[in-house]
Motif scaffolding. Structure first.
Motif, mmCIF file in Angstrom:
data_model
loop_
_atom_site.group_PDB
_atom_site.id
_atom_site.type_symbol
_atom_site.label_atom_id
_atom_site.label_comp_id
_atom_site.label_asym_id
_atom_site.label_seq_id
_atom_site.Cartn_x
_atom_site.Cartn_y
_atom_site.Cartn_z
ATOM 1 N N SER A 1 5.386 -3.676 -10.598
ATOM 2 C CA SER A 1 6.132 -4.801 -10.027
ATOM 3 C C SER A 1 6.221 -4.652 -8.518
ATOM 4 C CB SER A 1 7.520 -4.931 -10.660
ATOM 5 O OG SER A 1 8.311 -3.812 -10.381
ATOM 6 N N TRP A 2 6.384 -3.420 -8.027
ATOM 7 C CA TRP A 2 6.402 -3.213 -6.580
ATOM 8 C C TRP A 2 5.044 -3.581 -5.985
ATOM 9 C CZ3 TRP A 2 3.458 -0.394 -3.187
ATOM 10 C CH2 TRP A 2 3.930 -0.349 -1.881
ATOM 11 N N ALA B 1 4.417 -7.327 -6.014
ATOM 12 C CA ALA B 1 5.234 -7.996 -4.999
ATOM 13 C C ALA B 1 4.606 -7.846 -3.617
ATOM 14 C CB ALA B 1 6.651 -7.433 -5.005
ATOM 15 N N ARG B 2 4.045 -6.688 -3.323
ATOM 16 C CA ARG B 2 3.393 -6.484 -2.026
ATOM 17 C C ARG B 2 2.135 -7.335 -1.925
ATOM 18 N NH1 ARG B 2 6.253 -6.128 1.246
ATOM 19 N NH2 ARG B 2 4.574 -5.716 2.663
ATOM 20 N N SER C 1 3.132 -11.126 -1.592
ATOM 21 C CA SER C 1 3.690 -11.474 -0.286
ATOM 22 C C SER C 1 2.582 -11.594 0.749
ATOM 23 C CB SER C 1 4.743 -10.461 0.158
ATOM 24 O OG SER C 1 4.135 -9.245 0.535
#
Length: 150
Positions: A18-19, A22-23, A26
Motif C-alpha cells: 500500500s505504501w 501510494a508512491r 502520487s
C-alpha cells in the motif's frame, strides 16, 4: 509456522504494497525535507512488520518479544486514538463514528495478536522460552514510527 504468523506476515506485506502503490499513484517526489522525512518514516513503518516476519521465519531469539512488543504498541496506539473525541480532534460527522469503530476493532485485533504470541502452544514449541532473548531498546524507534504514521 502457525496460521496467525502468516496472517501477521500478510498484514506486513499489505502495508508495504500500500505504501509503494501510494508512491506510484502520487507520481511525484517529495518537494521538501519535511515531506521526504515523513515519507521515509512511513516507508520504515511499512517495512517494520515485514522485517519482524523475517525474524519469525529465521526463528530469531528476539522474534517473539519484538512481535509482541509491536502488537502491544499498535493496540495501545489504537486505544489512545479512541480518545480523540475527548480532545475534540474530530468534528461531529459520520467520519467520527467510523473512526471510533475502526480504532476499536483494530485495538481488539492487535491485543488478540499480542495474546496469541504470549499464550500460544505452537509459538512456545517453535520458540522455547529458555531460548528467547529480551531487549527493550526497540521500543523507542517503534513508538517513533507509529507516531509518524498514525
Amino acid at each position: 509456522m502457525p496460521g496467525p504468523v502468516w496472517l501477521f506476515g500478510a498484514y506486513g506485506v499489505f502495508r508495504m504494497w500500500s505504501w509503494l502503490l501510494a508512491r506510484i499513484v502520487s507520481g511525484s517526489l517529495p518537494t521538501t525535507w519535511t515531506t521526504a522525512a515523513l515519507d521515509l518514516g512511513t516507508l520504515l513503518a511499512a517495512l517494520l512488520p515485514v522485517s519482524l516476519l523475517g525474524l519469525l521465519l529465521k526463528r530469531s531469539a528476539y522474534a517473539v518479544q519484538l512481535v509482541s512488543l509491536y502488537a502491544g504498541l499498535k493496540g495501545a496506539a489504537h486505544f489512545i486514538a479512541l480518545f480523540r473525541l475527548v480532545f475534540g480532534r474530530f468534528p461531529e460527522t459520520p467520519d467520527m463514528v467510523s473512526s471510533v469503530l475502526v480504532n476499536g476493532v483494530m485495538c481488539a485485533l492487535w491485543f488478540g495478536v499480542l495474546r496469541y504470541f504470549e499464550r500460544s502452544e505452537d509459538i512456545a514449541r517453535l520458540f522455547p522460552v529458555e531460548e528467547r532473548r529480551r531487549t527493550w531498546w526497540p521500543v523507542v524507534p517503534m513508538i517513533a514510527l507509529m507516531l509518524v504514521c498514525m
